[in-house]
Scaffold this active site. Sequence first.
Site, PDB file in Angstrom:
ATOM      1  CB  CYS A  49      26.751  83.320  40.492  1.00 22.99           C
ATOM      2  SG  CYS A  49      25.951  82.277  41.717  1.00 22.99           S
ATOM      3  CB  CYS A  56      27.035  82.864  44.639  1.00 22.64           C
ATOM      4  SG  CYS A  56      25.723  83.324  43.513  1.00 22.64           S
TER       5      CYS A  56
END
Length: 250
Positions: free
Chosen positions: A75, A156
């Site tokens: 992420c 993400c």
Amino acid sequence: FVIAVLAIVLGLTLRQKTNTFKTTFIARCERFKGYDCENIWVAFEQAYVGQDACNVPMEAYDHLVTNMGLFKPACNRMMFWSKTKDVVHDFTKKRDCFLTLEDTILGSVLDSLTWCGKEGSSDTFTTGCPEWNYCENNPVRSFWKSASSAFADVACGNVTAMLNGSIPTPFHPASIFGSIEVKRLNSTRTRSLNVVLVTQKNMLTNCTNASLKELEKALDEGIKYNCKEVTESQIQDCSSNEDIPCGACW
Ligand code: APR
């Protein structure tokens, strides 16, 4: 007799091809610790070996790409790119703030390689394989489509894309970035797409470019879009200077 000798020599040459390719595959794979590279090779090879080189759809790589746990979400560090291969990889190789597909195990192993199979053969060939655009379902193109899908699926947080500001159309809907990755970014996982438009002194394009408006429109609703023009030399300074925090690169 002559034919038999030629056949054996040819056979050995082809065998050599498989072995050379496999040796490169395994050696590159082993730079990553904690993976069973022989197992990854077997899953890779089954996608195209014995198949016509224009008849390998991206689904042939499903087992390799989705079942082996080779794509893990990173992420806020995921980096996409289009037409900026050299500058982006120079950056991600030297700094670990961002991760491209080609920095993951599969992308790194297969980057810049060509391979294909042949009907009735269990070998891997590295010459005489179809060019990228010769036919849609060639083993190399299908692999990159499949791997790019899996890479985008795990994206993400805030994701970045390095696009080329020295060409008239930095965003091509038909590129892998445009046709696969952008479409798979999902607003439940991905908060924003931050375009770094790499410019040179003779800046041809800026963030108001029409193709970038298309990119913004193509995003899943709910994903924020940002764009910033950054000079290539600014990126290179950041590549070679660890003292510049990643957040201050652009
Ligand atoms: N011939 C050969 N290779 C090609 C061709 C082509 N015509 N088109 C694309 N490729 C392969 C090459 O390996 C090339 O370096 O895809 C790579 C990227 O091509 P670009 O057109 O620069 O960009 P794009 O199609 O958008 O793909 C880049 O896909 O590799 C993933 O995650 C990565 O975000 C990145 C995106």
